[in-house]
Design an enzyme around this catalytic site. Structure first.
Site, PDB file in Angstrom:
ATOM      1  N   GLU A 272       0.990  -1.236  -0.115  1.00  0.00           N
ATOM      2  CA  GLU A 272      -0.416   0.410  -0.333  1.00  0.00           C
ATOM      3  C   GLU A 272       0.938   1.317   0.135  1.00  0.00           C
ATOM      4  O   GLU A 272       2.284   1.296   1.090  1.00  0.00           O
ATOM      5  CB  GLU A 272      -0.970  -0.286   0.877  1.00  0.00           C
ATOM      6  CG  GLU A 272      -1.885  -0.820   0.658  1.00  0.00           C
ATOM      7  CD  GLU A 272      -2.426  -1.409  -0.399  1.00  0.00           C
ATOM      8  OE1 GLU A 272      -3.415   0.161  -0.560  1.00  0.00           O
ATOM      9  OE2 GLU A 272      -2.799  -2.519  -0.786  1.00  0.00           O
TER      10      GLU A 272
ATOM     11  N   CYS B 174      -1.800   9.335   3.655  1.00  0.00           N
ATOM     12  CA  CYS B 174      -1.722   8.601   2.009  1.00  0.00           C
ATOM     13  C   CYS B 174      -3.416   9.322   1.339  1.00  0.00           C
ATOM     14  O   CYS B 174      -3.188   9.555   0.424  1.00  0.00           O
ATOM     15  CB  CYS B 174      -1.599   7.506   1.830  1.00  0.00           C
ATOM     16  SG  CYS B 174      -3.392   6.409   2.905  1.00  0.00           S
TER      17      CYS B 174
END
Ligand code: NDP
Length: 526
Positions: A297, A331
């Site tokens: 990720e 993020c």
């Protein structure tokens, strides 16, 4: 043990619910958080070992984790592991796997429930460590701890579900079953920005599925991982199931990834490191018997799109919350606002007003909205981007920074071209890029026109456009008329497209499948 398994089964049968956030307007909660900060302050500056199997090893070479609000304050010293110790940690995990893989799923899930209870008990203490170690504001730290508890609660239930009899088509003369078995030894490499939630989520998913782990936390947040190791020890998790390896990723990362005994790598972090792991893991080494699985990720350049039908106040509020929560170091942060021409000036003015009201300061203070950025490197990188931004757009708010902590004002650049560097590259700090679009079509095109695809949001009242965005807005987590941060476990399974990673959907019902392999077992019946 029978009693424990029974109680795990009944707890797993209760529906999962998200852990409520702490209400810091209540005096008793403020008091408790203050006391925890005081208590943690007295514990700062100690030295912590590696944990490899049963052994706790303190190396002579250590590194300091520092408080970014006051960089001369050392949160703790941690051992810098060597490449040999990385191999030893993998060995210890491989040895533990031989017994752990046979432990029933209920028992494994039981450790997660017990850890969730202990983390809830230590909630203010956990928050306090995060406030000191990475500069989270009180509510941001509390949200991170709540998410970590949610992952434990969610994955424990998920493991119980996967351990159930799996439905298969029946045929005469045969009995068929499908079981999910673990993979083996995993390297879990975690980032500092959700130092509790992501580290706990990846680690617990790995071991509840029957794998064993070498946990390598980010070097800016080893203390939170240490606090989790304490919890695992306190709930009696057998040694070797999770090994704790601190040290620089660039020194020990390759050794972990290349080790032929490592079966999978669960990583959350930057695009460049994710790509490197992907490449290294793809190569088969001597003695390796499998294709390594990677769960990666990575970064984002997420957008909040606003069209002319939107509630402009709600949109401005959402843009500011998405851009500046935890100093833009998420993020999922909405680092681009893409606003159609008709409402551009109106929304921009509101964004500027709201941004100028945000408070920046020491994260230990309850009134602080934005604490410092995480370290000197981050400060340098972000302030360099601010200089680039001055050439690529109009600085309309912030732009300054001050010490001795790593404090950067919430910064807004307006009238930026869609392909400018500050509109394409992940800055990972409190810098918002505002882009004017001709109309909705243009806005949607700009939103999709980056190499990332993690989160995105659209403020609009036009149902047809909302339907179109559902089809065409290419992000793993799409939101309408709300901010693009704040995914909840179970509610918004999380993960992105393109260079944002493998779309693993953490906190969703597909996640544990990534940590298991399915075995079909068929027996002939006469
Ligand atoms: P980094 O990629 O710098 O570090 C992440 C982890 O990788 C750390 O533990 C780091 O160790 C380690 N590492 C560094 N170099 C190597 C290497 N060569 N081999 C193996 N491991 C290595 O990311 P950050 O910690 O700075 O985290 C921020 C990034 O994470 C942002 O890009 C953000 O978008 C992304 N992120 C993505 C999320 C998602 O779900 N998509 C969620 C949260 C963050 P060390 O600290 O020792 O360098």
């Amino acid at each position: 043990m029978a009693k424990m398994i029974e109680s795990v089964a009944s707890r797993a049968a209760t529906p999962f619910k998200n852990t409520p956030y702490t209400d810091f307007t209540r005096p008793e909660n403020r008091q408790a958080q203050m006391e925890a900060l005081d208590q943690v302050k007295r514990e700062l500056g100690q030295t912590y070992p590696l944990i490899i199997g049963r052994n706790k090893i303190t190396n002579e070479a250590t590194f300091a984790s520092r408080n970014p609000s006051q960089p001369d304050q050392v949160v703790g010293y941690f051992s810098s592991a060597t490449v040999q110790q990385a191999d030893e940690a993998v060995q210890a995990a491989a040895a533990a796997f031989e017994t752990w893989k046979r432990v029933p799923a209920e028992e494994r899930a039981g450790y997660l429930f017990a850890a969730a209870d202990l983390m809830q008990e230590r909630r203010f203490e956990f928050n306090a460590w995060m406030i000191y170690e990475v500069g989270k504001s009180w509510p941001e730290a509390d949200g991170d701890t709540a998410e970590a508890i949610d992952f434990l609660e969610f994955y424990a239930r998920e493991m119980m579900r996967l351990a159930e009899n799996q439905p298969l088509v029946k045929i005469a003369g045969e009995e068929n079953h499908l079981v999910y078995i673990p993979l083996g030894v995993g390297a879990v490499i975690s980032p500092w920005n959700f130092p509790a939630a992501i580290m706990v989520g990846m680690t617990s998913a790995a071991f509840v599925s029957g794998n064993t782990v070498v946990l390598k936390p980010a070097s800016t947040s080893p203390m939170i991982a240490w606090q989790f190791m304490r919890i695992l020890e306190d709930v009696g998790l057998p040694s070797g199931v999770v090994n704790f390896l601190t040290g620089s990723g660039s020194t020990i990362g390759d050794a972990l990834i290349e080790n032929p005994q490592v079966r999978f790598i669960a990583f959350t972090g930057s695009r460049d490191v994710g790509l490197r792991i992907n490449e290294l893991a793809a190569k088969s080494r001597k003695g390796q018997r499998w294709l390594k699985r990677t769960i990666l990720e990575m970064g984002g350049k997420d957008a909040v799109v606003v069209d002319e039908t939107a509630d402009v106040d709600a949109a401005a509020e959402g843009i500011v919350a998405s851009a500046f929560g935890f100093q833009g170091q998420k993020c999922s942060a909405g680092s681009r606002a893409i606003i159609v021409e008709k409402v551009y000036n109106q929304v921009l003015q509101k964004v500027i007003e709201k941004t100028k009201k945000l408070s920046v300061g020491d994260a230990t203070k309850p009134e602080t909205y934005m604490g410092p950025v995480v370290d000197e490197n981050a400060m340098k990188k972000i302030t360099d981007y601010i200089e680039i931004g001055k050439k690529e757009g109009h600085l309309v708010a912030g732009g300054g920074h001050h010490g001795p902590g790593y404090f950067i004002e919430p910064t807004v650049f307006a009238d930026v071209a869609p392909h400018a560097r500050i509109a394409q590259e992940e800055i990972f700090g409190p810098v918002l890029t505002v882009i004017k679009a001709n109309d909705f079509d243009d806005a949607l095109h700009i939103a999709n026109d980056t190499e990332y695809g993690l989160t995105g949001s659209l403020y609009s009242k036009d149902e047809k456009r909302i339907e179109r965005a559902k089809q065409e807005y290419h992000v793993g987590n799409l939101y309408f008329n709300r901010k693009c941060t704040g995914a909840l476990v179970g509610v918004h399974p999380f993960g992105g497209f393109n260079m944002s990673g493998t779309d693993s959907k953490a906190g969703g019902k597909d996640y544990l499948l990534l940590f298991t392999q399915a075995k079909a077992i068929s027996a002939k019946r006469s």
